[in-house]
Design an enzyme around this catalytic site. Sequence first.
Site, mmCIF file in Angstrom:
data_model
loop_
_atom_site.group_PDB
_atom_site.id
_atom_site.type_symbol
_atom_site.label_atom_id
_atom_site.label_comp_id
_atom_site.label_asym_id
_atom_site.label_seq_id
_atom_site.Cartn_x
_atom_site.Cartn_y
_atom_site.Cartn_z
ATOM 1 N N GLU A 67 0.676 -8.175 8.219
ATOM 2 C CA GLU A 67 0.889 -6.738 8.389
ATOM 3 C C GLU A 67 1.985 -6.208 7.476
ATOM 4 O OE1 GLU A 67 -0.945 -4.309 10.197
ATOM 5 O OE2 GLU A 67 -2.207 -6.088 9.938
ATOM 6 N N ARG B 208 -2.138 -8.288 -21.896
ATOM 7 C CA ARG B 208 -3.011 -7.838 -22.973
ATOM 8 C C ARG B 208 -2.319 -6.871 -23.928
ATOM 9 N NH1 ARG B 208 -5.230 -3.074 -22.211
ATOM 10 N NH2 ARG B 208 -7.114 -3.395 -23.423
ATOM 11 N N PRO C 91 0.820 -1.215 0.000
ATOM 12 C CA PRO C 91 0.000 0.000 0.000
ATOM 13 C C PRO C 91 0.853 1.264 0.000
ATOM 14 C CG PRO C 91 -0.562 -1.435 1.884
ATOM 15 C CD PRO C 91 0.617 -2.046 1.194
ATOM 16 N N ASP D 280 -3.820 3.706 -32.762
ATOM 17 C CA ASP D 280 -3.299 4.601 -31.733
ATOM 18 C C ASP D 280 -4.126 5.861 -31.535
ATOM 19 O OD1 ASP D 280 0.270 3.940 -31.992
ATOM 20 O OD2 ASP D 280 -1.450 2.692 -31.515
HETATM 21 C C1 9D3 Z 1 -2.703 -0.903 9.460
HETATM 22 C C2 9D3 Z 1 -1.724 -0.554 8.426
HETATM 23 N N1 9D3 Z 1 -1.990 -1.217 7.129
HETATM 24 C C3 9D3 Z 1 -1.387 -0.396 6.048
HETATM 25 C C4 9D3 Z 1 -2.412 0.436 5.364
HETATM 26 C C5 9D3 Z 1 -1.389 -2.548 7.128
HETATM 27 C C6 9D3 Z 1 -1.554 -3.305 5.883
HETATM 28 C C7 9D3 Z 1 -2.739 -3.334 5.167
HETATM 29 C C8 9D3 Z 1 -2.871 -4.145 4.043
HETATM 30 C C9 9D3 Z 1 -0.497 -4.068 5.441
HETATM 31 C C10 9D3 Z 1 -0.628 -4.855 4.313
HETATM 32 C C11 9D3 Z 1 -1.814 -4.905 3.640
HETATM 33 C C12 9D3 Z 1 -1.965 -5.797 2.479
HETATM 34 N N2 9D3 Z 1 -2.010 -5.034 1.223
HETATM 35 C C13 9D3 Z 1 -1.165 -5.270 0.245
HETATM 36 O O1 9D3 Z 1 -0.339 -6.156 0.358
HETATM 37 C C14 9D3 Z 1 -1.212 -4.440 -0.929
HETATM 38 C C15 9D3 Z 1 -2.084 -3.363 -1.304
HETATM 39 C C16 9D3 Z 1 -3.196 -2.757 -0.650
HETATM 40 O O2 9D3 Z 1 -3.623 -3.122 0.450
HETATM 41 N N3 9D3 Z 1 -3.814 -1.711 -1.285
HETATM 42 C C17 9D3 Z 1 -3.425 -1.251 -2.492
HETATM 43 N N4 9D3 Z 1 -2.404 -1.788 -3.133
HETATM 44 C C18 9D3 Z 1 -1.748 -2.828 -2.531
HETATM 45 S S1 9D3 Z 1 -0.415 -3.591 -3.178
HETATM 46 C C19 9D3 Z 1 -0.276 -4.632 -1.918
#
Ligand code: 9D3
Length: 255
Positions: free
Chosen positions: A116, A154, A89, A169
Amino acid sequence: MRFDIITLFPELFAPFLKTGVTRRAFDSGQVDVRLLNPRDHASGSYRRVDDRPFGGGPGMVMMAEPLTRCLQQIQLQRYGTVPVVLFSPAGKPLGHSMVERWAQSNGGILICGRYEGIDQRFIDAHVTEQISLGDFVLSGGEIPAMALLDAVARLQPGVLNTAGSHQQDSFNPELDGLLDCPHYTRPEVWIESAVPNILVSGNHEHIDRWRRQQRLAVTARWRPALIDAARRAGRLSTADEAFLSALASNPTQPG
Ligand code: 9D3
């Protein structure tokens, strides 16, 4: 190109790789996807891949060691240095320009986080870039990895050839940065709602102009920042600008 995916849930990828227009790209190895489970590289009779966070707090953290063993296995099979992506994230939001770069690359190693997060020492030692799908919370990186693979597959030659979906294009919304126009198919009247007359007129000059105007109207309504970006990139003609001016003084209700 080759993508090595490190995931605790490789079974999530099976139906995705076997479905839809991208299937041939994956089946042929044009986009060669290999799946590695850190659990298969974990030690001890419990084969632990996660543990409690130092400093306390909720949830579990993925251990560096099983992930590192996966990387070592991959690097025995691959020549040269290859990008190591962590889906997170906190990564850079995925967009079309990033997808295009990956589509023209040799691939890379994609790490799907769970729990986490991942031990920061592994990230510091091995990860070259982090990619996010956007500002919302998922339970792991598998869906973002499939999103990138789908978008890359794709764009491979021969995957999308019906009606030149991404060949033309100048009409490609992916390339000129506008949203798509509405589409219609049979029947011509559906529950008292008719297809726009112009689409059954047979006049392709009028149809092309109508579609361009629909795209401008839809984009101006839902993603006005994309209109500004298209204008700055010099992608709007004098006719486009005239249509947008008329639209601004007489807003209709595009889908
Ligand atoms: C409480 C803090 N959280 C961070 C916002 C912890 C947390 C949430 C979700 C840690 C890991 C995750 C799992 N998410 C992903 O691995 C992830 C993700 C996402 O949650 N949202 C958008 N893109 C991605 S890419 C990987």
